[in-house]
Motif scaffolding. Structure first.
Motif, PDB file in Angstrom:
ATOM      1  N   ASP A 364       0.837  -1.204   0.000  1.00  0.00           N
ATOM      2  CA  ASP A 364       0.000   0.000   0.000  1.00  0.00           C
ATOM      3  C   ASP A 364       0.869   1.251   0.000  1.00  0.00           C
ATOM      4  N   LEU A 365       1.947   1.215   0.788  1.00  0.00           N
ATOM      5  CA  LEU A 365       2.793   2.401   0.918  1.00  0.00           C
ATOM      6  C   LEU A 365       3.676   2.633  -0.298  1.00  0.00           C
ATOM      7  N   TYR A 366       4.222   1.591  -0.854  1.00  0.00           N
ATOM      8  CA  TYR A 366       5.319   1.778  -1.812  1.00  0.00           C
ATOM      9  C   TYR A 366       5.089   1.219  -3.217  1.00  0.00           C
ATOM     10  N   GLN A 367       4.171   0.284  -3.378  1.00  0.00           N
ATOM     11  CA  GLN A 367       3.922  -0.334  -4.711  1.00  0.00           C
ATOM     12  C   GLN A 367       5.188  -0.843  -5.387  1.00  0.00           C
ATOM     13  N   LEU A 368       6.099  -1.353  -4.585  1.00  0.00           N
ATOM     14  CA  LEU A 368       7.297  -1.993  -5.159  1.00  0.00           C
ATOM     15  C   LEU A 368       7.141  -3.503  -5.002  1.00  0.00           C
ATOM     16  N   PRO A 369       7.827  -4.285  -5.852  1.00  0.00           N
ATOM     17  CA  PRO A 369       7.811  -5.729  -5.634  1.00  0.00           C
ATOM     18  C   PRO A 369       8.364  -6.061  -4.237  1.00  0.00           C
ATOM     19  N   LEU A 370       7.805  -7.090  -3.633  1.00  0.00           N
ATOM     20  CA  LEU A 370       8.221  -7.493  -2.289  1.00  0.00           C
ATOM     21  C   LEU A 370       8.856  -8.881  -2.355  1.00  0.00           C
ATOM     22  N   PHE A 371       9.727  -9.152  -1.396  1.00  0.00           N
ATOM     23  CA  PHE A 371      10.411 -10.452  -1.364  1.00  0.00           C
ATOM     24  C   PHE A 371      10.517 -10.843   0.116  1.00  0.00           C
ATOM     25  N   VAL A 372       9.862 -11.939   0.481  1.00  0.00           N
ATOM     26  CA  VAL A 372       9.968 -12.421   1.871  1.00  0.00           C
ATOM     27  C   VAL A 372      11.274 -13.211   1.959  1.00  0.00           C
ATOM     28  N   VAL A 373      12.321 -12.562   2.445  1.00  0.00           N
ATOM     29  CA  VAL A 373      13.649 -13.180   2.397  1.00  0.00           C
ATOM     30  C   VAL A 373      14.018 -13.881   3.705  1.00  0.00           C
ATOM     31  N   GLU A 374      13.126 -13.853   4.688  1.00  0.00           N
ATOM     32  CA  GLU A 374      13.313 -14.654   5.910  1.00  0.00           C
ATOM     33  C   GLU A 374      11.952 -14.874   6.543  1.00  0.00           C
ATOM     34  N   ASN A 375      11.765 -16.096   7.028  1.00  0.00           N
ATOM     35  CA  ASN A 375      10.586 -16.452   7.803  1.00  0.00           C
ATOM     36  C   ASN A 375      10.880 -17.849   8.313  1.00  0.00           C
ATOM     37  N   GLY A 376      10.477 -18.158   9.526  1.00  0.00           N
ATOM     38  CA  GLY A 376      10.773 -19.504  10.002  1.00  0.00           C
ATOM     39  C   GLY A 376      10.575 -19.617  11.493  1.00  0.00           C
ATOM     40  N   PHE A 377      10.741 -20.838  11.957  1.00  0.00           N
ATOM     41  CA  PHE A 377      10.410 -21.162  13.342  1.00  0.00           C
ATOM     42  C   PHE A 377      11.627 -21.712  14.062  1.00  0.00           C
ATOM     43  N   GLY A 378      12.160 -20.944  15.000  1.00  0.00           N
ATOM     44  CA  GLY A 378      13.284 -21.407  15.805  1.00  0.00           C
ATOM     45  C   GLY A 378      12.783 -22.321  16.916  1.00  0.00           C
ATOM     46  N   ALA A 379      13.247 -23.567  16.890  1.00  0.00           N
ATOM     47  CA  ALA A 379      12.721 -24.541  17.863  1.00  0.00           C
ATOM     48  C   ALA A 379      13.806 -25.548  18.236  1.00  0.00           C
ATOM     49  N   ILE A 380      13.557 -26.254  19.334  1.00  0.00           N
ATOM     50  CA  ILE A 380      14.463 -27.332  19.732  1.00  0.00           C
ATOM     51  C   ILE A 380      14.013 -28.600  19.020  1.00  0.00           C
ATOM     52  N   ASP A 381      14.897 -29.165  18.232  1.00  0.00           N
ATOM     53  CA  ASP A 381      14.556 -30.378  17.480  1.00  0.00           C
ATOM     54  C   ASP A 381      15.202 -31.585  18.138  1.00  0.00           C
ATOM     55  N   GLN A 382      14.464 -32.668  18.181  1.00  0.00           N
ATOM     56  CA  GLN A 382      14.990 -33.905  18.755  1.00  0.00           C
ATOM     57  C   GLN A 382      14.854 -35.019  17.731  1.00  0.00           C
ATOM     58  N   PRO A 383      15.978 -35.503  17.168  1.00  0.00           N
ATOM     59  CA  PRO A 383      15.845 -36.622  16.228  1.00  0.00           C
ATOM     60  C   PRO A 383      15.200 -37.828  16.918  1.00  0.00           C
ATOM     61  N   GLU A 384      14.312 -38.527  16.221  1.00  0.00           N
ATOM     62  CA  GLU A 384      13.652 -39.698  16.811  1.00  0.00           C
ATOM     63  C   GLU A 384      14.547 -40.923  16.642  1.00  0.00           C
ATOM     64  N   SER A 385      14.036 -42.098  17.070  1.00  0.00           N
ATOM     65  CA  SER A 385      14.901 -43.290  17.084  1.00  0.00           C
ATOM     66  C   SER A 385      15.442 -43.637  15.693  1.00  0.00           C
ATOM     67  N   ASP A 386      14.683 -43.305  14.657  1.00  0.00           N
ATOM     68  CA  ASP A 386      15.175 -43.560  13.293  1.00  0.00           C
ATOM     69  C   ASP A 386      16.100 -42.448  12.815  1.00  0.00           C
ATOM     70  N   GLY A 387      16.389 -41.494  13.704  1.00  0.00           N
ATOM     71  CA  GLY A 387      17.336 -40.427  13.354  1.00  0.00           C
ATOM     72  C   GLY A 387      16.683 -39.227  12.679  1.00  0.00           C
ATOM     73  N   VAL A 388      15.386 -39.308  12.380  1.00  0.00           N
ATOM     74  CA  VAL A 388      14.725 -38.228  11.645  1.00  0.00           C
ATOM     75  C   VAL A 388      14.043 -37.267  12.620  1.00  0.00           C
ATOM     76  N   VAL A 389      14.143 -35.985  12.345  1.00  0.00           N
ATOM     77  CA  VAL A 389      13.431 -34.976  13.133  1.00  0.00           C
ATOM     78  C   VAL A 389      12.027 -34.831  12.552  1.00  0.00           C
ATOM     79  N   ASN A 390      11.029 -35.103  13.392  1.00  0.00           N
ATOM     80  CA  ASN A 390       9.642 -34.970  12.946  1.00  0.00           C
ATOM     81  C   ASN A 390       9.149 -33.580  13.358  1.00  0.00           C
ATOM     82  N   ASP A 391       9.474 -32.590  12.566  1.00  0.00           N
ATOM     83  CA  ASP A 391       9.216 -31.202  12.962  1.00  0.00           C
ATOM     84  C   ASP A 391       7.872 -30.696  12.437  1.00  0.00           C
TER      85      ASP A 391
END
Ligand code: P53
Length: 476
Positions: A364-391
C-alpha cells in the motif's frame, strides 16, 4: 484464481557468518560476528575486545559450510530451490575493510559457490552486509559512526558487483537495517553498524548518524550497481515486526503509529529517497545535530531500491503510556504481550496473519515488488529413534505463513517475488549464538557446546517443502 507467479523464487536463506565457519581461511579477516560469544534466551551474547582465549565463539566454525557447501547445495537442489539467499562475508573480500584491493582467495570462494548454485539453476540472492562487517573498522574507525565507512562499503560493493555481474542478479544492501531502532541493547548497534557505545554517550543520536551513513552508502551502491549491470535488482532488507495497538482505544492506535514511525522510516528513505517529515520533526524536537549534507540528500534520491526484501517472524504490540505526550518509543519498554497469539520457546509471537498484514502494509505504501527473504520457526529439534526430526510444528508454522502470503498475492494483489525461509539448514542463531535454536529443513549434528559430527540429514519439513515447491504453493 491465480496463485504465485510461474517464476516465483522459492528457496532458502542464510548468512555467511552463521554457517560458513572457516573464520581464518583464505585470508579472511575478523568480523564483528567473530568476537561474539554464545548466549541463550535472556542471556545476551558477550561482545569481547577482540578474540580472547577460552571463550566460546560459535561463528568461528559454525556448520563448516565453507568446506561442505557442495553437499549442502545439492540438498537444496533436491528440495527444488529456485534461489538461495546468502551473504558475502565482507572480511573475505576486504579482510580489514580499508584495503584498496580485494583479496583474490575470498573472491574465488564466492565464484565457486555461485557456480555451484548455477549448476542446479539456483539463482543466488546476495546480501552485501549481514551482521559481519570487518572488526578492524570497529576498532580503527568506530564503525558506522564514521563517514569514512561509506567509501569502504562502496568499494566493497563495487568489487563484488563487478566480479559477479554475470552470476548474480538479485542483491540487498544492509540486512535488517532497522534492527538498530533498538539502540538500548548492545546487540543491534554492534551487528548492524559496528557501534560500541561508551558510557554516558547519547546512544540514540549515534544510531541515527550511523544509519544515515549506511543509507547513503546503500544509495551509492544501488546507483553503482545499476551502472555495472542494468539487469541487477537491488533491494533493501527490513526486519518487519508490525506493531499493533493493544486495543482500539484511539491513544493505543496512535501509539502504534508512532512506534511504526520509529522502526520503519528506514524503508521510506530506501524506497522514496528522502526522510519522512515526522522524523525531521523528531530530530528538531530532540535537537539532534546530525551530519546530513545536501550532497547526501541528492545521493539518497538517486539510489532508490528496486524491491523491498524483508524478514517476518513475529508481530509486536504496544499501548499508550502515561507521561508520554510525544508518544516516544523505546523498544525495550514500549512493547506488551499479545493476548491472542502463542509464542515460541524464545518468546517470539507466532502470527501468520501478521505476514499478510505486512505485505499489504508495504505494498500500500510503496507499490514496489516485495520479497519475503526470511521467515521460520526457531525450535528445539529432537531426532527420533530412526534419526529423523519430525518437525510438524515447523511445517505448521510455514504452512500457515505461506497460506497468508498466498492470500496477500491472490486476494490483495500484492506483487511478491519469492519466499526464502530462514536457516533452511540449521545454523548458529544470530540473536543468541545457540545451535539449539534451529530453523532448518536440514538437520546438522552439532550442539551448543560445539560437539557433533556436523553430519547433515533431512527433517520431515524437507519433504514437505519439496512438495510445496513442486506445486508452486498450489497445495497450500
Ligand atoms: P535468531 C531479531 C528480530 C528479528 C530478526 O534470528 C532477527 C533478529 C536478530 O536476532 O534476525 C534475523 O537467529 C537475522 C538472521 C537471524 C534470524 O533473523 O536470533 O536476519 O541473521 O538469524 C533469526 O533466532
Amino acid at each position: 484464481m491465480a496463485g504465485f507467479k510461474a517464476d516465483f523464487l522459492w528457496g532458502g536463506a542464510v548468512a555467511a557468518h552463521q554457517l560458513e565457519g572457516g573464520w581464518q581461511e583464505g585470508g579472511k579477516g575478523i568480523s564483528v560476528a567473530d568476537v561474539m560469544t554464545a548466549g541463550a534466551h535472556g542471556v545476551p551474547r558477550e561482545i569481547t575486545d577482540g578474540v580472547l582465549p577460552g571463550k566460546n565463539y560459535p561463528n568461528h566454525e559454525a556448520i563448516d559450510f565453507y568446506h561442505r557447501y557442495k553437499g549442502d547445495i545439492k540438498l537444496f537442489a533436491e528440495m527444488g530451490f529456485k534461489c538461495f539467499r546468502t551473504s558475502i562475508a565482507w572480511t573475505r573480500i576486504f579482510p580489514q575493510g580499508d584495503e584498496l584491493e580485494p583479496n583474490e582467495a575470498g573472491l574465488q570462494f564466492y565464484d565457486d559457490l555461485f557456480d555451484e548454485c548455477l549448476k542446479y539453476n539456483i539463482e543466488p540472492v546476495i546480501t552485501l552486509s549481514h551482521f559481519e562487517m570487518p572488526y578492524h573498522l570497529v576498532t580503527e574507525y568506530g564503525g558506522w559512526r564514521n563517514r569514512k565507512l561509506i567509501d569502504f562499503f562502496v568499494r566493497f560493493a563495487n568489487a563484488v558487483f563487478t566480479r559477479y555481474r554475470s552470476k548474480v542478479k538479485y542483491w540487498m544492501t544492509f540486512n535488517e537495517i532497522n534492527n538498530q531502532a533498538n539502540y538500548h541493547e548492545d546487540f543491534a548497534p554492534f551487528t548492524n553498524s559496528g557501534v560500541k557505545y561508551k558510557t554516558g554517550e547519547d546512544r540514540e543520536v549515534i544510531m541515527y548518524q550511523a544509519a544515515h551513513y549506511e543509507l547513503v552508502a546503500s544509495a551509492l551502491a544501488v546507483e553503482a550497481g545499476h551502472k555495472i549491470s542494468p539487469d541487477f535488482k537491488i533491494g533493501c532488507m527490513i526486519a518487519m515486526c508490525p506493531i499493533y495497538p493493544l486495543t482500539c482505544a484511539p491513544d493505543d492506535m496512535m501509539m502504534s503509529v508512532a512506534a511504526m514511525h520509529r522502526r520503519y522510516w528506514f524503508t521510506d528513505v530506501h524506497v522514496r529517497g528522502y526522510y519522512p517529515r515526522h522524523l525531521l520533526n523528531y530530530f528538531a524536537r530532540r535537537q539532534f545535530k546530525l551530519d546530513i549534507t545536501e550532497e547526501d540528500l541528492q545521493i539518497l534520491t538517486r539510489g532508490r531500491v528496486d524491491y523491498i526484501g524483508f524478514s517476518y517472524y513475529m508481530s509486536f504490540v504496544t499501548k499508550a503510556q502515561e507521561n508520554n505526550p510525544h508518544l516516544d518509543y523505546d523498544e525495550t519498554k514500549s512493547l506488551v504481550k499479545n493476548p491472542y497469539v502463542k509464542a515460541s520457546d524464545w518468546g517470539w509471537q507466532i502470527d501468520p496473519v501478521g505476514l499478510r498484514y505486512s505485505l499489504n502494509y508495504f505494498y500500500d505504501l510503496y507499490q514496489l515488488p516485495l520479497f519475503v527473504v526470511e521467515n521460520g520457526f526457531g525450535a528445539i529439534d529432537q531426532p527420533e529413534s530412526d534419526g529423523v526430526v519430525n518437525d510438524q510444528y515447523r511445517i505448521e508454522y510455514m504452512h500457515n505463513h505461506i497460506r497468508e502470503m498466498k492470500k496477500a498475492v491472490v486476494e490483495d494483489g500484492v506483487d511478491l517475488m519469492g519466499y526464502t525461509p530462514w536457516g533452511c539448514i540449521d545454523l548458529v542463531s544470530a540473536g543468541t549464538g545457540e545451535m539449539k535454536k534451529r530453523y532448518g529443513l536440514i538437520y546438522v549434528d552439532k550442539d551448543n557446546e560445539g560437539n557433533g559430527t556436523l553430519a547433515r540429514s533431512r527433517k520431515k519439513s524437507f519433504w514437505w517443502y519439496q512438495d510445496v515447491i513442486k506445486h508452486n504453493g498450489e497445495n497450500i
